[in-house]
Design a protein around this motif. Structure first.
Motif, PDB file in Angstrom:
ATOM      1  N   UNK A  31     -11.024  -6.492 -14.499  1.00 54.90           N
ATOM      2  CA  UNK A  31     -11.947  -7.531 -14.060  1.00 54.90           C
ATOM      3  C   UNK A  31     -11.475  -8.094 -12.727  1.00 54.90           C
ATOM      4  N   UNK A  33     -11.712 -10.853 -11.557  1.00 55.43           N
ATOM      5  CA  UNK A  33     -11.109 -12.177 -11.692  1.00 55.43           C
ATOM      6  C   UNK A  33      -9.637 -12.097 -12.028  1.00 55.43           C
ATOM      7  N   UNK A  34      -9.293 -11.032 -12.712  1.00 53.33           N
ATOM      8  CA  UNK A  34      -7.890 -10.903 -13.085  1.00 53.33           C
ATOM      9  C   UNK A  34      -7.020 -10.588 -11.889  1.00 53.33           C
ATOM     10  N   UNK A  35      -7.642 -10.150 -10.841  1.00 48.92           N
ATOM     11  CA  UNK A  35      -6.841  -9.761  -9.692  1.00 48.92           C
ATOM     12  C   UNK A  35      -6.857 -10.846  -8.631  1.00 48.92           C
ATOM     13  N   UNK A  36      -7.197 -12.014  -9.050  1.00 46.58           N
ATOM     14  CA  UNK A  36      -7.353 -13.101  -8.097  1.00 46.58           C
ATOM     15  C   UNK A  36      -6.115 -13.238  -7.228  1.00 46.58           C
ATOM     16  N   UNK A  39      -5.199 -11.723  -3.702  1.00 45.05           N
ATOM     17  CA  UNK A  39      -5.672 -12.105  -2.375  1.00 45.05           C
ATOM     18  C   UNK A  39      -4.627 -12.890  -1.592  1.00 45.05           C
ATOM     19  N   UNK A 265     -12.575   4.310  -2.489  1.00 52.86           N
ATOM     20  CA  UNK A 265     -13.172   3.078  -3.029  1.00 52.86           C
ATOM     21  C   UNK A 265     -12.101   2.038  -3.276  1.00 52.86           C
ATOM     22  N   UNK A 266     -10.973   2.483  -3.830  1.00 47.51           N
ATOM     23  CA  UNK A 266      -9.856   1.567  -4.063  1.00 47.51           C
ATOM     24  C   UNK A 266      -9.399   0.954  -2.747  1.00 47.51           C
ATOM     25  N   UNK A 269     -11.358  -1.870  -1.156  1.00 48.97           N
ATOM     26  CA  UNK A 269     -11.126  -3.215  -1.675  1.00 48.97           C
ATOM     27  C   UNK A 269      -9.829  -3.825  -1.181  1.00 48.97           C
ATOM     28  N   UNK A 623      -8.581   0.019 -24.426  1.00 49.23           N
ATOM     29  CA  UNK A 623      -9.642  -0.795 -23.833  1.00 49.23           C
ATOM     30  C   UNK A 623      -9.850  -2.068 -24.625  1.00 49.23           C
ATOM     31  N   UNK A 624      -9.915  -1.907 -25.944  1.00 49.16           N
ATOM     32  CA  UNK A 624     -10.115  -3.079 -26.795  1.00 49.16           C
ATOM     33  C   UNK A 624      -8.922  -4.026 -26.674  1.00 49.16           C
ATOM     34  N   UNK A 626      -6.996  -4.363 -24.188  1.00 46.80           N
ATOM     35  CA  UNK A 626      -7.031  -5.007 -22.881  1.00 46.80           C
ATOM     36  C   UNK A 626      -8.024  -6.158 -22.882  1.00 46.80           C
ATOM     37  N   UNK A 627      -9.185  -5.911 -23.517  1.00 46.03           N
ATOM     38  CA  UNK A 627     -10.190  -6.967 -23.624  1.00 46.03           C
ATOM     39  C   UNK A 627      -9.648  -8.150 -24.425  1.00 46.03           C
ATOM     40  N   UNK A 628      -8.791  -7.833 -25.396  1.00 47.18           N
ATOM     41  CA  UNK A 628      -8.236  -8.896 -26.232  1.00 47.18           C
ATOM     42  C   UNK A 628      -6.954  -9.466 -25.640  1.00 47.18           C
ATOM     43  N   UNK A 629      -6.650  -9.087 -24.410  1.00 45.81           N
ATOM     44  CA  UNK A 629      -5.515  -9.658 -23.685  1.00 45.81           C
ATOM     45  C   UNK A 629      -4.156  -9.289 -24.256  1.00 45.81           C
TER      46      UNK A 629
END
Lengths: 744, 779
Positions: A31, A33-36, A39, A265-266, A269, A623-624, A626-629
């Motif tokens: 996500x 947002x996780x890579x905030x 920056x 693409x990477x 960004x 994946x799951x 990761x989604x569940x942190x």
């Protein structure tokens, strides 16, 4: 024990969760947002490069051992079958054509066949043997040498697989296991031991993957370094070579392409990368991964045309001008200008066009008159006689004046063998139903105005002014007198009833500048006219190249299974491959014959297929999580390496396997072999990944057990690769699946 | 489905606020009271809320427009629906199937039953008895007394209802009244949808159920902040039922299932996110609710259609021959019951091939000495497959002689056989087949067959030749195990396997050259299990058999015959469903109006449904070119803009800000739905037609409408910092009205082809032929 593990250095230095690998190297589907924190740019600490080659003598031991084993397994008893096995009938024959320098035609690009030609040259082959299937090799032909050349390519796969695994950050035991799986797969071995293209295809596929992994690791550690450039171009050369052996190599090109797009693409960004820097990345890849492979592919054709400078069995696939410069044809006997009464063959000028042809068989649909097609072989059914329109025929007599055909003349084309006239009418063509059918109709007395065609001269390479039609150099159209449509042939094959020859139609509102509507005189016989002599004109390389590739494409598409016939025992369906439901008999199955059976190593095939499914499962679970942190990938670079190896293995497999489901052409077991290599990568990768969750010694034990299983199966099934004599049913214990055709 | 608001616990900020859009508080949830689960908040939600907020209340506008578009839709679909009073195009099929339901006779078709059942229901309601079979295009309805207007009104009603559903979809997606009306008008004014709806065809029903599925799914999705509520369950189940109905009309409904499936997976994936705060237990509940309503429920409904299908079709009919013997057994009046008999040895029988229905045939002509490819034959007597009745189809079935073939199993007569003094053929018996007219025995030998060199040649040898006796022995191998100890005609499917060579008698469609009179090739096949090796016995001639029934067996009257216990429903379903798939894939015979998928969106060609020279009349399925070209442009434009936006975002340039959620999720969903209804056709081997594109066409129109709405309403509001996103600007209303006027002109211009009312003159017809590839018959 640390020696087993990939030396990515960072895991020792970087404290957990602190190091920042930079946006370009972060997991792709994370996500944003996780890579905030990405920056806030810090100086980037690059991961350390995995050494490409071993640095110490000790580290050379494993690759050296593997190479020796590879050479031994591939070369052992390689000459035991002293007869032409399976497709050696094709590729041996093609090698002979290179030695005789006779132009031939085949659906595959030339690189692999030229290597076989070179092998024949080394073996002292004089090109006389015709490689008829099952025939005994003559005394003077050292076929063993030709097979050894093939086997060397097959053997080189094994150390390459090992080095690839190291670059993919597998542990040392797992890397060894991967090499063992390639080494001990019966199918990969069998296919490498004969005069075929597959060992080269597999070698270049393996090489492409290896180059890609090295390049990717250099991209992470040292972009634009000298080594980086070297491996970029090595990748390009390698994918160029793989596509020049067989077109299925294009799937390897697609893998490299997809990886490159993702890579770019990477980097897109990576906001701190200056645009000029980014542009350089693009330019480098265009040069290395697009232009280089194209150059290699073109170059293989340059050599192909340069070697094959004599007339041979493949002439008719090419344009008349190309044929004209081949040594040993009789085009110089052609009279220069076309006259009434001349017998000619007519060549279509479209890419891959053939000779206007007719035969006694009739259309099953439409008018049901005699078929007219375009044919790519020379026979007397291609001969046509130029005749005056109905009612204007001169009584043939001695001393008649020759009348030449001029631009705008109305002519009637009489098929020499059947005496019928080239005819068209407003009946739908058999395949391209929007256009009119062209047929042969009537005879020397029966006919109508639908038999008349108007000659429209387009241009002439030599003489632009004269209205006359010249052999070879004049291009002209044939316009139907009544319908106004243009005689056309195109790369559409007729069904089986038309013997898969190209369809000929009359194109309504045809574009006059379309090459499919243009024809030229290829051969020309007229006893009343003197031979024209040899012209100096020749066709352009690029045109010949396109012609040949279109012809390859068309022939390849025409290799479709015939729905009216039952499938024969050689072909198989894609769904049968990963499950290993079929074997392939490579030669006669008589009891006293030496028999070779193309079958995989069950552990390798079933194991690799299972690993593909398991991989998706594991990916889903991660994946799951990761989604569940849950933090599974805290050590920097671990996710990257997992993702990359998984991608190469799984996506590579999909790219090399899925297209066969869509293809209309007949498919054979050996079409799966490149995909199998990628399945093996997935298997080893997954085994290593899962086993690494175990304590160290168990990790080692698990990998070793898998290796032992592979080797023991190899030993059990080896006879199928090395050849066996005696009745096949003596091996009935080894028929593990009821659909294997090991014995009747 | 990313969150628009960041939960307080998250310290992360998003890229999208970089350009200062976050100052636009009107789009933030801070102005509305926080709902129970703020994390779940979504743009669509806010839109709905804003709709209800004064001063701008579009609800009345929506209601009025809904009435208007529904009326317009019914008008365009039903106008002059009784003309022509003739069988048009595929009415031949679907009208016929409706008749079969009313006659209760079993038929076979590649499509599932729902659409045809509904047609039959209408026929039943208006008292039609199914006497007419719609045999030929052009047959007159009035002459035959068919209530065809009632039958046509069903598809027309379905076709008209598509419009309000599309309107409601657009409304639920949060479009303005102008936008939703615009979309509905594009559907109303499309000529191809009208043509396809006015005839007895299935496509309008298919499309209606398809858009209903999408509508129900959107309603469900918008209820996601009150999970497990009644409404939530209601719309979830409605989605499942609508999906089942779509698939129940045609198998392409599976594409709708795929579209919804993708959306479900996407939704579940987001539910997994830890920020949603769902425990795994709650997640499992979400998962099972969806599995129940979107997998289990549709499956049950789909099966129910087949249950009704089998319950109605109880009589033997034209579809019998497609089915297995066990299936046919259950049909009233099936020959399998009334005319099946045991076969005594020395009967005269005819043997038929299951796949091609050809008779096993032989005649005195010999195979030619040399074939075209140079191979040599034995010049034996030809054995072929012949589709027509002929005396040369008769074979006498003889038992094996143990004296000549000692390894034959010994024969012991049963009591019944002794009593009746016959010997019946049993399964697995070794038999010889003597060709009655030439008095020679069927044999195969190791010589390549004429067309298929890998198979063995089939021929006959004179009856007195005993040297090759063993090669004339054939074992009767049943395909399905049968408990019966006799071989029954009509009912038993079997293979004939040679005792020596272990090959089965095989026949296929391949025709022999002129020397074989174009009859089918028969040969010996080593692969015994192939479908083309199966035969059955048709007629049996024997002294004991009269009118198909043996003396001593009860005579079965088809009318009073008690119904036999039939196969269990599920076996019937599986059999029929797999036959449907197989025959659907086999629809490869070229059709003059078939087309390739790539040509569809560009209106390159239509389909001629019906034509008549008098009055220059023709019904031609053709999209309204203006709408079609505009819709494909809009769809491609959306894809291009989406990619551009992603590239810009990647570079940290965020132009869409908070409205991206709608851009991605709402239009993206429609776009994916368009893809799933379109792309799969590229992989299909069967013949394809323009009308296969119609469901996709609707979604491409929706993508167009939403993209315009996005550009002219949402982006505009964003740039103007307007409080209300939904009030459309005057420019937008003007633009959409202009397009509608253009589309209306296109509709009117091509209406004569749509309704088949004909043209006054050839030039006015010719002026309609915009592309040379349009087959206007009289131009």
């Amino acid at each position: 024990m640390t020696d087993w593990y990939p030396n990515d250095g960072l895991r020792k230095r970087a404290p957990i969760g602190v190091a920042n690998t930079g946006a370009a190297y972060a997991p792709v589907d994370e996500d944003p947002q996780d890579r905030e924190d990405d920056k806030t740019f810090k100086p980037q600490r690059r991961p350390q490069m995995v050494p490409i080659w071993p640095t110490t003598t000790q580290q050379w031991i494993i690759p050296a051992l593997l190479s020796v084993a590879a050479l031994f397994t591939r070369l052992y008893k390689i000459g035991s079958a002293d007869f032409v096995v399976w497709d050696e009938a094709h590729f041996g024959k093609f090698a002979g054509h290179y030695i005789k320098r006779r132009f031939y035609f085949d659906v595959h690009p030339p690189l692999g066949k030229m290597i076989n030609g070179l092998a024949g040259f080394i073996a002292g082959f004089n090109g006389t043997f015709e490689f008829e299937s099952g025939h005994q090799y003559p005394q003077e032909l050292n076929y063993t040498v030709m097979r050894i050349v093939n086997a060397l390519f097959g053997a080189a796969m094994i150390p390459l697989a090992y080095f690839t695994a190291i670059q993919l950050h597998f542990s040392k035991p797992a890397s060894f296991l991967m090499a063992i799986m390639v080494l001990c797969d019966i199918a990969l071995m069998t296919i490498s031991r004969f005069i075929l293209l597959d060992s080269m295809l597999l070698f270049f596929t393996t090489l492409s993957v290896f180059c890609l992994t090295v390049f990717r690791n250099l991209q992470r550690t040292a972009p634009f370094s000298k080594e980086w450039w070297t491996w970029l171009f090595a990748t390009g050369v390698s994918i160029g070579a793989v596509a020049s052996v067989k077109w299925v190599g294009l799937f390897a090109v697609a893998l490299v392409g997809l990886h490159t797009i993702e890579d770019l693409w990477e980097m897109l960004g990576d906001l701190k990368m200056p645009p000029s820097h980014y542009a350089r990345h693009w330019m480098a890849r265009i040069a290395g991964l697009i232009l280089t492979p194209i150059a290699i592919y073109l170059f293989s054709f340059v050599i192909h045309f340069a070697i094959l400078n004599r007339s041979g069995p493949g002439d008719a696939q090419m344009s008349s001008l190309f044929q004209a410069h081949l040594l040993g044809n009789d085009f110089d006997q052609n009279p220069l200008e076309l006259a009434y009464g001349s017998k000619v063959t007519l060549k279509n000028n479209g890419h891959g066009g053939g000779l206007l042809h007719s035969h006694v068989q009739r259309y099953p649909t439409g008018s049901e008159q005699q078929q007219v097609t375009c044919y790519h072989h020379k026979d007397s059914n291609n001969d046509w006689i130029i005749t005056k329109p109905w009612g204007e025929e001169k009584q043939s007599g001695f001393g008649d004046e020759i009348e030449f055909v001029k631009d705008g003349d109305l002519i009637r084309l009489v098929h020499a063998q059947t005496g019928r006239n080239l005819h068209s009418h407003s009946v739908k063509a058999p395949v391209t139903t929007s256009q009119n059918e062209v047929s042969c109709y009537g005879n020397s007395t029966l006919g109508d105005a639908n038999d008349l065609w108007k000659v429209e001269k387009v241009d002439d390479m030599v003489d632009r002014q004269s209205p006359r039609i010249r052999s070879l150099t004049t291009r002209f159209r044939l316009r139907h007198n009544l319908q106004g449509c243009l005689l056309r042939s195109h790369a559409v094959s007729l069904p089986q009833w038309g013997f898969k020859q190209a369809e000929v139609v009359c194109q309504k509102n045809g574009d006059p500048n379309n090459r499919n509507h243009m024809w030229n005189i290829e051969q020309h016989w007229n006893d009343d006219l003197p031979p024209g002599g040899k012209g100096a004109y020749r066709s352009k390389f690029l045109k010949d190249f396109i012609d040949l590739n279109v012809a390859m494409w068309t022939s390849n598409n025409a290799l479709t299974p015939d729905p009216d016939k039952e499938p024969d025992a050689l072909t198989s369906k894609p769904y049968q491959w990963p499950l290993m439901l079929v074997g392939l008999r490579m030669c006669s199955w008589a009891d006293d014959a030496r028999k070779f059976w193309l079958i995989g190593n069950p552990v390798v095939w079933w194991g690799s297929t299972a690993s593909l499914v398991t991989f998706l499962l594991v990916l889903g679970i991660y994946g799951i999580r990761w989604k569940r942190r849950y933090s599974d990938w805290e050590r920097p670079g671990t996710w990257d390496n997992f993702y990359f190896a998984g991608k190469i293995g799984f996506v590579g497999w999909v790219l090399h396997y899925a297209p066969f489901w869509i293809m209309g052409r007949v498919t054979y077991l050996h079409h799966y072999f490149p995909a199998l290599y990628f399945a093996i990568i997935t298997f080893t990768f997954l085994a290593d990944h899962l086993a690494s969750k175990l304590p160290g010694p168990l990790h080692f034990t698990a990998i070793s057990l898998l290796g032992l299983l592979v080797v023991s199966n190899f030993v059990y099934f080896q006879d199928f690769a090395y050849g066996f004599t005696g009745p096949a049913h003596e091996y009935r214990n080894r028929k593990w699946v009821s659909s294997w055709n090991l014995h009747d | 489905m990313e969150d628009d608001t960041i939960s307080p616990s998250s310290t992360l900020s998003t890229l999208r606020h970089r350009k200062g859009h976050s100052t636009d508080t009107s789009l933030d949830t801070s102005t509305t009271p926080p709902p129970p689960q703020q994390d779940d908040e979504d743009q669509d939600e806010q839109d709905t809320k804003k709709q209800q907020r004064p001063p701008y209340n579009p609800q009345r506008g929506f209601d009025a427009m809904l009435l208007l578009v529904t009326f317009m839709a019914f008008f365009t679909r039903c106008w002059n629906i009784g003309d022509p009073a003739q069988v048009v195009f595929d009415e031949v099929h679907f009208g016929k199937f409706a008749s079969y339901y009313l006659r209760r006779e079993y038929y076979f078709d590649v499509h599932p039953p729902l659409g045809k059942l509904l047609l039959a229901a209408v026929g039943y309601a208006v008292g039609y008895d199914g006497h007419f079979l719609f045999d030929h295009i052009g047959d007159d309805y009035i002459e035959h007394g068919v209530p065809y207007v009632a039958l046509r009104l069903l598809p027309a009603t379905c076709g008209a209802l598509i419009v309000p559903v599309v309107f409601l979809i657009l409304k639920e997606l949060g479009l303005s009244v102008a936008g939703a009306t615009f979309g509905a008008f594009l559907i109303i004014l499309d000529n191809s949808l009208i043509t396809q709806s006015r005839l007895i065809l299935l496509d309008s029903m298919l499309t209606l159920f398809c858009v209903c599925s999408i509508y129900a799914w959107i309603r469900f999705y918008k209820k996601r902040h009150v999970p497990f509520s009644f409404e939530w369950y209601f719309w979830l189940s409605m989605t499942g039922i609508a999906l089942a109905c779509t698939t129940g009309v045609k198998m392409v409904g599976l594409f709708t299932v795929a579209a919804v499936g993708i959306a479900v997976l996407f939704d579940l994936w987001n539910l997994l996110d830890y920020r949603r705060g769902l425990s795994l237990r709650e997640f499992a509940r979400h998962f099972s609710a969806r599995a129940l309503c979107l997998i289990f429920l549709p499956l049950v409904v789909y099966l129910a259609f087949f249950y009704v299908h089998f319950a109605i079709l109880v009589k033997s009919g034209p579809g019998d021959a497609f089915m297995s013997p066990a299936f046919q057994d259950g049909l009233l009046g099936s020959e399998m019951n009334t005319n099946s008999s045991a076969i005594p040895f020395f009967s005269n029988i005819t043997i038929r091939h299951r796949e091609t229905t050809a008779y096993l045939h032989s005649h005195p002509e010999k195979y030619p000495l040399r074939y075209d490819d140079g191979r040599i034959s034995t010049q034996g007597q030809q054995v072929t497959g012949y589709p027509h009745r002929d005396l040369n189809n008769h074979w006498t079935i003889e038992p094996v002689d143990p004296a000549l073939y000692p390894s034959a199993a010994p024969y012991t007569p049963t009591d019944q056989e002794t009593e009746r003094n016959v010997r019946y053929v049993r399964p697995n018996d070794l038999v010889r087949l003597r060709h009655a007219r030439t008095n020679s025995h069927l044999i195969t030998h190791d010589v390549a067959s004429p067309l298929t060199p890998t198979h063995m040649e089939m021929t006959t040898i004179p009856a007195n030749d005993t040297n090759r006796y063993n090669e004339t022995l054939w074992k009767i191998q049943l395909v399905a195990d049968d408990s019966s100890d006799k071989l029954w005609s009509k009912r038993a499917h079997f293979r004939l396997v040679n005792a020596i060579h272990n090959v089965a008698v095989h026949c296929h469609k391949g025709q022999l050259p002129d020397w074989g009179f174009g009859q089918q090739e028969v040969n010996g096949n080593k692969a015994l299990k192939e479908a083309n090796n199966v035969w059955w016995i048709d007629q049996v001639e024997h002294a004991r058999i009269i009118n198909g029934t043996e003396i001593g067996e009860p005579i079965i009257d088809p009318k009073t015959q008690p119904q036999k216990p039939t196969l269990p429903f599920l076996s019937k379903f599986v059999e029929l469903q797999s036959l449907m798939f197989a025959h659907n894939a086999g629809l490869t015979k070229p059709h003059p109006y078939s087309s390739t998928p790539i040509t569809w969106p560009f209106v390159l060609r239509g389909i001629s449904f019906w034509e008549r020279k008098a009055g220059l009349r023709q019904i031609y399925l053709l999209g309204n070119p203006l709408i079609w070209w505009l819709s494909i442009t809009g769809t491609v434009m959306y894809a291009a803009m989406w990619i551009m936006d992603r590239i810009l975002l990647r570079r940290g340039i965020d132009d869409f800000g908070p409205i991206r959620t709608w851009w991605d999720n709402a239009i993206g969903f429609l776009f994916v739905t368009w893809l799933t209804h379109y792309l799969p056709f590229f992989l299909m081997g069967r013949m394809l037609f323009l009308h296969h594109y119609l469901p996709s066409f609707i979604f491409s129109v929706l993508v167009l409408v939403c993209t315009l709405e996005f550009c002219f309403v949402r982006v505009w509001s964003l740039s103007q910092r307007k409080k209300s996103v939904l009030r459309p600007s005057r420019t937008y209303v003007m633009l959409t009205s202009l397009i509608v006027v253009g589309a209306a002109w296109g509709y009117w211009y091509f209406a004569p082809l749509t309704y088949g009312i004909g043209f006054e003159s050839v030039p006015s017809l010719q002026s309609r032929k915009w592309l040379s590839s349009w087959d206007l018959q009289h131009a």
